[in-house]
Design a protein around this motif. Structure first.
Motif, PDB file in Angstrom:
ATOM      1  N   MET A  12      66.983  29.649  84.728  1.00 34.69           N
ATOM      2  CA  MET A  12      65.957  28.645  84.610  1.00 34.69           C
ATOM      3  C   MET A  12      65.247  28.508  85.956  1.00 34.69           C
ATOM      4  SD  MET A  12      66.335  24.574  83.875  1.00 34.69           S
ATOM      5  CE  MET A  12      67.099  24.761  82.309  1.00 34.69           C
ATOM      6  N   PRO A  13      63.912  28.709  85.998  1.00 39.28           N
ATOM      7  CA  PRO A  13      63.183  28.589  87.259  1.00 39.28           C
ATOM      8  C   PRO A  13      63.085  27.132  87.718  1.00 39.28           C
ATOM      9  CG  PRO A  13      61.675  29.073  85.473  1.00 39.28           C
ATOM     10  CD  PRO A  13      63.059  29.136  84.908  1.00 39.28           C
ATOM     11  N   ILE A  14      63.054  26.960  89.004  1.00 37.90           N
ATOM     12  CA  ILE A  14      62.900  25.627  89.583  1.00 37.90           C
ATOM     13  C   ILE A  14      61.428  25.420  89.894  1.00 37.90           C
ATOM     14  CG2 ILE A  14      63.457  24.181  91.555  1.00 37.90           C
ATOM     15  CD1 ILE A  14      66.135  25.638  91.709  1.00 37.90           C
ATOM     16  N   THR A  15      60.893  24.274  89.491  1.00 33.99           N
ATOM     17  CA  THR A  15      59.491  23.969  89.749  1.00 33.99           C
ATOM     18  C   THR A  15      59.395  22.709  90.600  1.00 33.99           C
ATOM     19  OG1 THR A  15      59.291  22.658  87.736  1.00 33.99           O
ATOM     20  CG2 THR A  15      58.740  24.992  87.574  1.00 33.99           C
ATOM     21  N   PHE A  16      58.235  22.547  91.229  1.00 34.78           N
ATOM     22  CA  PHE A  16      57.983  21.364  92.038  1.00 34.78           C
ATOM     23  C   PHE A  16      56.691  20.714  91.559  1.00 34.78           C
ATOM     24  CE2 PHE A  16      55.643  19.457  95.584  1.00 34.78           C
ATOM     25  CZ  PHE A  16      56.530  18.453  95.923  1.00 34.78           C
ATOM     26  N   ARG A  17      56.726  19.441  91.279  1.00 34.05           N
ATOM     27  CA  ARG A  17      55.534  18.694  90.901  1.00 34.05           C
ATOM     28  C   ARG A  17      55.746  17.244  91.293  1.00 34.05           C
ATOM     29  NH1 ARG A  17      53.563  15.484  86.894  1.00 34.05           N
ATOM     30  NH2 ARG A  17      51.356  15.717  86.463  1.00 34.05           N
ATOM     31  N   LYS A  18      54.747  16.665  91.948  1.00 38.78           N
ATOM     32  CA  LYS A  18      54.817  15.271  92.363  1.00 38.78           C
ATOM     33  C   LYS A  18      53.494  14.605  92.057  1.00 38.78           C
ATOM     34  CE  LYS A  18      56.569  11.726  94.555  1.00 38.78           C
ATOM     35  NZ  LYS A  18      57.649  10.957  93.999  1.00 38.78           N
ATOM     36  N   SER A  19      53.527  13.421  91.475  1.00 39.56           N
ATOM     37  CA  SER A  19      52.330  12.659  91.159  1.00 39.56           C
ATOM     38  C   SER A  19      52.411  11.319  91.880  1.00 39.56           C
ATOM     39  CB  SER A  19      52.238  12.446  89.648  1.00 39.56           C
ATOM     40  OG  SER A  19      51.062  11.768  89.313  1.00 39.56           O
ATOM     41  N   ILE A  20      51.359  11.010  92.664  1.00 33.21           N
ATOM     42  CA  ILE A  20      51.336   9.783  93.462  1.00 33.21           C
ATOM     43  C   ILE A  20      50.130   8.957  93.060  1.00 33.21           C
ATOM     44  CG2 ILE A  20      51.207   8.845  95.798  1.00 33.21           C
ATOM     45  CD1 ILE A  20      52.223  11.648  96.739  1.00 33.21           C
ATOM     46  N   ARG A  21      50.353   7.696  92.751  1.00 31.46           N
ATOM     47  CA  ARG A  21      49.245   6.802  92.414  1.00 31.46           C
ATOM     48  C   ARG A  21      48.605   6.306  93.707  1.00 31.46           C
ATOM     49  NH1 ARG A  21      49.971   1.226  89.181  1.00 31.46           N
ATOM     50  NH2 ARG A  21      48.400   0.198  90.436  1.00 31.46           N
ATOM     51  N   ILE A  22      47.322   6.636  93.892  1.00 27.51           N
ATOM     52  CA  ILE A  22      46.605   6.248  95.104  1.00 27.51           C
ATOM     53  C   ILE A  22      45.978   4.866  94.917  1.00 27.51           C
ATOM     54  CG2 ILE A  22      44.705   6.840  96.642  1.00 27.51           C
ATOM     55  CD1 ILE A  22      45.153   9.741  95.867  1.00 27.51           C
ATOM     56  N   LEU A  23      45.231   4.715  93.854  1.00 25.01           N
ATOM     57  CA  LEU A  23      44.579   3.465  93.462  1.00 25.01           C
ATOM     58  C   LEU A  23      44.777   3.294  91.966  1.00 25.01           C
ATOM     59  CD1 LEU A  23      41.165   4.055  95.275  1.00 25.01           C
ATOM     60  CD2 LEU A  23      42.912   2.443  95.985  1.00 25.01           C
ATOM     61  N   PRO A  24      44.504   2.108  91.416  1.00 23.82           N
ATOM     62  CA  PRO A  24      44.585   1.985  89.961  1.00 23.82           C
ATOM     63  C   PRO A  24      43.620   2.974  89.298  1.00 23.82           C
ATOM     64  CG  PRO A  24      44.474  -0.171  90.961  1.00 23.82           C
ATOM     65  CD  PRO A  24      44.233   0.840  92.060  1.00 23.82           C
ATOM     66  N   GLY A  25      44.140   3.832  88.447  1.00 16.30           N
ATOM     67  CA  GLY A  25      43.321   4.810  87.747  1.00 16.30           C
ATOM     68  C   GLY A  25      43.084   6.109  88.496  1.00 16.30           C
ATOM     69  N   VAL A  26      43.667   6.263  89.693  1.00 20.62           N
ATOM     70  CA  VAL A  26      43.483   7.487  90.483  1.00 20.62           C
ATOM     71  C   VAL A  26      44.851   8.024  90.899  1.00 20.62           C
ATOM     72  CG1 VAL A  26      42.453   8.513  92.544  1.00 20.62           C
ATOM     73  CG2 VAL A  26      41.280   6.660  91.369  1.00 20.62           C
ATOM     74  N   ARG A  27      45.093   9.307  90.615  1.00 26.64           N
ATOM     75  CA  ARG A  27      46.369   9.935  90.966  1.00 26.64           C
ATOM     76  C   ARG A  27      46.156  11.202  91.772  1.00 26.64           C
ATOM     77  NH1 ARG A  27      51.029   8.536  88.728  1.00 26.64           N
ATOM     78  NH2 ARG A  27      50.980   6.977  87.094  1.00 26.64           N
ATOM     79  N   LEU A  28      47.058  11.442  92.716  1.00 24.57           N
ATOM     80  CA  LEU A  28      47.111  12.690  93.463  1.00 24.57           C
ATOM     81  C   LEU A  28      48.300  13.460  92.910  1.00 24.57           C
ATOM     82  CD1 LEU A  28      46.339  14.563  95.844  1.00 24.57           C
ATOM     83  CD2 LEU A  28      47.908  13.200  97.249  1.00 24.57           C
ATOM     84  N   ASN A  29      48.051  14.650  92.384  1.00 22.90           N
ATOM     85  CA  ASN A  29      49.104  15.492  91.817  1.00 22.90           C
ATOM     86  C   ASN A  29      49.310  16.686  92.737  1.00 22.90           C
ATOM     87  OD1 ASN A  29      49.213  13.988  89.242  1.00 22.90           O
ATOM     88  ND2 ASN A  29      47.136  14.766  89.054  1.00 22.90           N
ATOM     89  N   ILE A  30      50.547  16.939  93.101  1.00 25.55           N
ATOM     90  CA  ILE A  30      50.869  18.028  94.017  1.00 25.55           C
ATOM     91  C   ILE A  30      51.891  18.939  93.339  1.00 25.55           C
ATOM     92  CG2 ILE A  30      51.811  18.623  96.284  1.00 25.55           C
ATOM     93  CD1 ILE A  30      51.126  15.709  97.109  1.00 25.55           C
ATOM     94  N   ASN A  31      51.644  20.254  93.389  1.00 26.08           N
ATOM     95  CA  ASN A  31      52.640  21.202  92.916  1.00 26.08           C
ATOM     96  C   ASN A  31      52.773  22.321  93.941  1.00 26.08           C
ATOM     97  OD1 ASN A  31      50.786  23.322  92.339  1.00 26.08           O
ATOM     98  ND2 ASN A  31      50.335  22.417  90.362  1.00 26.08           N
ATOM     99  N   LYS A  32      53.525  23.332  93.597  1.00 22.34           N
ATOM    100  CA  LYS A  32      53.842  24.404  94.538  1.00 22.34           C
ATOM    101  C   LYS A  32      52.612  25.135  95.073  1.00 22.34           C
ATOM    102  CE  LYS A  32      56.612  28.611  94.619  1.00 22.34           C
ATOM    103  NZ  LYS A  32      57.474  29.459  93.806  1.00 22.34           N
ATOM    104  N   ARG A  33      51.585  25.333  94.239  1.00 23.49           N
ATOM    105  CA  ARG A  33      50.431  26.149  94.636  1.00 23.49           C
ATOM    106  C   ARG A  33      49.149  25.384  94.934  1.00 23.49           C
ATOM    107  NH1 ARG A  33      51.076  31.163  90.441  1.00 23.49           N
ATOM    108  NH2 ARG A  33      53.129  31.758  91.167  1.00 23.49           N
ATOM    109  N   SER A  34      49.013  24.147  94.460  1.00 23.69           N
ATOM    110  CA  SER A  34      47.748  23.431  94.652  1.00 23.69           C
ATOM    111  C   SER A  34      47.965  21.928  94.561  1.00 23.69           C
ATOM    112  CB  SER A  34      46.732  23.878  93.599  1.00 23.69           C
ATOM    113  OG  SER A  34      47.159  23.476  92.312  1.00 23.69           O
ATOM    114  N   TRP A  35      46.887  21.195  94.713  1.00 22.96           N
ATOM    115  CA  TRP A  35      46.881  19.754  94.520  1.00 22.96           C
ATOM    116  C   TRP A  35      45.663  19.392  93.690  1.00 22.96           C
ATOM    117  CZ3 TRP A  35      42.502  17.496  96.360  1.00 22.96           C
ATOM    118  CH2 TRP A  35      41.798  18.181  97.336  1.00 22.96           C
ATOM    119  N   SER A  36      45.658  18.225  93.072  1.00 26.46           N
ATOM    120  CA  SER A  36      44.514  17.797  92.286  1.00 26.46           C
ATOM    121  C   SER A  36      44.408  16.284  92.298  1.00 26.46           C
ATOM    122  CB  SER A  36      44.622  18.303  90.842  1.00 26.46           C
ATOM    123  OG  SER A  36      45.741  17.728  90.201  1.00 26.46           O
TER     124      SER A  36
END
Length: 66
Positions: A1-25
């Motif tokens: 089973m591969p290990i993945t990395f993903r993190k989602s951080i709430r910056i403001l109400p209705g706005v999220r910063l999503n971070i994974n191994k290769r990019s952010w959004s």
């Protein structure tokens, strides 16, 4: 089973910063309207929940020029 990395951080109400191994959004909107996501790789996605188990999504990708 591969290990993945993903993190989602709430910056403001209705706005999220999503971070994974290769990019952010950044994702904004959502609750009762469309969600807009812009990725560091140039991908832009607009998505929306529809009544029942349905949803709609449109994704565009920047083309890299020469």
């Amino acid at each position: 089973m591969p290990i993945t990395f993903r993190k989602s951080i709430r910056i403001l109400p209705g706005v999220r910063l999503n971070i994974n191994k290769r990019s952010w959004s950044i994702t904004s909107g959502g609750r009762k309207g469309p969600r807009y996501t812009t990725s560091s790789t140039g991908r832009r996605t607009t998505s929306m929940d529809l009544p029942g188990p349905f949803g709609w999504r449109k994704t565009t990708t920047k083309r890299r020029g020469s």
